[in-house]
Design a protein around this motif. Sequence first.
Motif, PDB file in Angstrom:
ATOM      1  N   UNK A 223      -5.918   8.314  33.394  1.00  0.00           N
ATOM      2  CA  UNK A 223      -4.739   8.819  32.695  1.00  0.00           C
ATOM      3  C   UNK A 223      -4.270   7.818  31.646  1.00  0.00           C
ATOM      4  N   UNK A 224      -4.241   6.538  32.011  1.00  0.00           N
ATOM      5  CA  UNK A 224      -3.822   5.510  31.052  1.00  0.00           C
ATOM      6  C   UNK A 224      -4.744   5.479  29.837  1.00  0.00           C
ATOM      7  N   UNK A 225      -6.042   5.656  30.070  1.00  0.00           N
ATOM      8  CA  UNK A 225      -7.010   5.624  28.966  1.00  0.00           C
ATOM      9  C   UNK A 225      -6.793   6.806  28.018  1.00  0.00           C
ATOM     10  N   UNK A 226      -6.525   7.979  28.574  1.00  0.00           N
ATOM     11  CA  UNK A 226      -6.264   9.143  27.731  1.00  0.00           C
ATOM     12  C   UNK A 226      -4.985   8.948  26.917  1.00  0.00           C
ATOM     13  N   UNK A 227      -3.934   8.481  27.565  1.00  0.00           N
ATOM     14  CA  UNK A 227      -2.671   8.305  26.858  1.00  0.00           C
ATOM     15  C   UNK A 227      -2.773   7.218  25.792  1.00  0.00           C
ATOM     16  N   UNK A 228      -3.540   6.167  26.061  1.00  0.00           N
ATOM     17  CA  UNK A 228      -3.731   5.128  25.052  1.00  0.00           C
ATOM     18  C   UNK A 228      -4.480   5.688  23.837  1.00  0.00           C
ATOM     19  N   UNK A 229      -5.486   6.514  24.101  1.00  0.00           N
ATOM     20  CA  UNK A 229      -6.217   7.131  22.997  1.00  0.00           C
ATOM     21  C   UNK A 229      -5.343   8.059  22.182  1.00  0.00           C
ATOM     22  N   UNK A 230      -4.465   8.795  22.867  1.00  0.00           N
ATOM     23  CA  UNK A 230      -3.566   9.675  22.136  1.00  0.00           C
ATOM     24  C   UNK A 230      -2.570   8.890  21.302  1.00  0.00           C
ATOM     25  N   UNK A 231      -2.112   7.755  21.804  1.00  0.00           N
ATOM     26  CA  UNK A 231      -1.211   6.915  21.020  1.00  0.00           C
ATOM     27  C   UNK A 231      -1.899   6.449  19.736  1.00  0.00           C
ATOM     28  N   UNK A 232      -3.179   6.098  19.840  1.00  0.00           N
ATOM     29  CA  UNK A 232      -3.918   5.700  18.639  1.00  0.00           C
ATOM     30  C   UNK A 232      -4.025   6.857  17.657  1.00  0.00           C
ATOM     31  N   UNK A 233      -4.258   8.056  18.193  1.00  0.00           N
ATOM     32  CA  UNK A 233      -4.365   9.237  17.340  1.00  0.00           C
ATOM     33  C   UNK A 233      -3.055   9.504  16.622  1.00  0.00           C
ATOM     34  N   UNK A 234      -1.947   9.422  17.336  1.00  0.00           N
ATOM     35  CA  UNK A 234      -0.634   9.670  16.741  1.00  0.00           C
ATOM     36  C   UNK A 234      -0.319   8.623  15.672  1.00  0.00           C
TER      37      UNK A 234
ATOM     38  N   UNK B 100     -10.162  18.005  22.223  1.00  0.00           N
ATOM     39  CA  UNK B 100      -9.822  16.918  23.143  1.00  0.00           C
ATOM     40  C   UNK B 100     -10.349  15.566  22.678  1.00  0.00           C
ATOM     41  N   UNK B 101     -11.611  15.498  22.249  1.00  0.00           N
ATOM     42  CA  UNK B 101     -12.172  14.207  21.853  1.00  0.00           C
ATOM     43  C   UNK B 101     -11.430  13.600  20.667  1.00  0.00           C
ATOM     44  N   UNK B 102     -10.839  14.437  19.838  1.00  0.00           N
ATOM     45  CA  UNK B 102     -10.103  13.930  18.676  1.00  0.00           C
ATOM     46  C   UNK B 102      -8.720  13.458  19.082  1.00  0.00           C
ATOM     47  N   UNK B 103      -7.974  14.287  19.794  1.00  0.00           N
ATOM     48  CA  UNK B 103      -6.583  13.925  20.084  1.00  0.00           C
ATOM     49  C   UNK B 103      -6.476  12.798  21.109  1.00  0.00           C
ATOM     50  N   UNK B 104      -7.546  12.555  21.871  1.00  0.00           N
ATOM     51  CA  UNK B 104      -7.552  11.437  22.806  1.00  0.00           C
ATOM     52  C   UNK B 104      -8.397  10.271  22.306  1.00  0.00           C
TER      53      UNK B 104
ATOM     54  N   UNK C 183       1.609  20.256  18.296  1.00  0.00           N
ATOM     55  CA  UNK C 183       0.684  20.388  17.174  1.00  0.00           C
ATOM     56  C   UNK C 183       1.107  19.562  15.967  1.00  0.00           C
ATOM     57  N   UNK C 184       2.392  19.501  15.672  1.00  0.00           N
ATOM     58  CA  UNK C 184       2.848  18.852  14.448  1.00  0.00           C
ATOM     59  C   UNK C 184       2.705  17.340  14.501  1.00  0.00           C
ATOM     60  N   UNK C 185       3.109  16.722  15.630  1.00  0.00           N
ATOM     61  CA  UNK C 185       3.052  15.256  15.681  1.00  0.00           C
ATOM     62  C   UNK C 185       1.842  14.730  16.432  1.00  0.00           C
ATOM     63  N   UNK C 186       1.080  15.605  17.087  1.00  0.00           N
ATOM     64  CA  UNK C 186      -0.156  15.187  17.728  1.00  0.00           C
ATOM     65  C   UNK C 186       0.008  14.490  19.058  1.00  0.00           C
ATOM     66  N   UNK C 187       1.198  14.516  19.620  1.00  0.00           N
ATOM     67  CA  UNK C 187       1.449  13.760  20.851  1.00  0.00           C
ATOM     68  C   UNK C 187       1.325  14.637  22.089  1.00  0.00           C
ATOM     69  N   UNK C 188       0.720  14.063  23.135  1.00  0.00           N
ATOM     70  CA  UNK C 188       0.676  14.738  24.427  1.00  0.00           C
ATOM     71  C   UNK C 188       1.721  14.122  25.343  1.00  0.00           C
ATOM     72  N   UNK C 189       2.284  14.928  26.212  1.00  0.00           N
ATOM     73  CA  UNK C 189       3.194  14.439  27.236  1.00  0.00           C
ATOM     74  C   UNK C 189       2.719  14.961  28.578  1.00  0.00           C
ATOM     75  N   UNK C 190       2.921  14.146  29.598  1.00  0.00           N
ATOM     76  CA  UNK C 190       2.538  14.539  30.957  1.00  0.00           C
ATOM     77  C   UNK C 190       3.677  15.340  31.564  1.00  0.00           C
ATOM     78  N   UNK C 191       3.378  16.528  32.039  1.00  0.00           N
ATOM     79  CA  UNK C 191       4.396  17.360  32.661  1.00  0.00           C
ATOM     80  C   UNK C 191       4.669  16.881  34.070  1.00  0.00           C
ATOM     81  N   UNK C 192       5.895  17.031  34.510  1.00  0.00           N
ATOM     82  CA  UNK C 192       6.235  16.592  35.851  1.00  0.00           C
ATOM     83  C   UNK C 192       5.441  17.373  36.887  1.00  0.00           C
TER      84      UNK C 192
END
Length: 227
Positions: free
Chosen positions: A15-26, A63-67, A194-203
Amino acid sequence: MAYQDHRPATPSEALDELLAGNERFVAGTRIHPHQNAEHRAVVAAAQRPFAVVFGCSDSRLAAEIIFDRGLGDLFVVRTAGHIVGVEVAASLEYGVAVLGTPLVVVLGHDSCGAIQATRAAMAGTRLPGRELGTIAERVTPSIWQASARQITDADEIGAIHVRRTVEMLTRPGTELADAVAAGRCDVVGMFYRLADGRVSVLDAEPAEALPPTAPSQGAQRAASGLS
């Protein structure tokens, strides 16, 4: 920044790796790991993805792009509205039981066409095509649940639909439920903007059961323009 090549072995690491990749994408600082000829040769013989991503087929949700990942990193399964059928369930089981991925992500997004189309069908607009009604039929319970909670915002409905999908995939007796119980895997819901490219983890709050007054399957089919 130098990329440390390490395959996450636990759900939290994945999970940390995916979120780090998404931060780079954003941020616009993507490093494009595992996208060169050398790595292509490495993964040609076998794959060891660290996450299964089950997402909507929307063309803006690659997925490969946004992460910010590359070849061999993600085992990706996609359907319109991330609706679940036997082929999808089997594919996700393969990712966990055979490939040993420690994380499964259900990835929804805002402005989802499947949500919009289902709401239109429930209002009396018949969907085009012969098989598209299947999408509406699978999404309808999420909209009924939202209605029972007086939720009308399309994106909030989308989040409910993600949670329902997670709940469906991890119901008792499934391969994913067994893997989660054994600590081999975790299943999380994510929502993409879609607009800002950020993913959030749902509770992790489980989706509520449909209320007793929810329409029967036949009524749902009729409401969705399926009969």
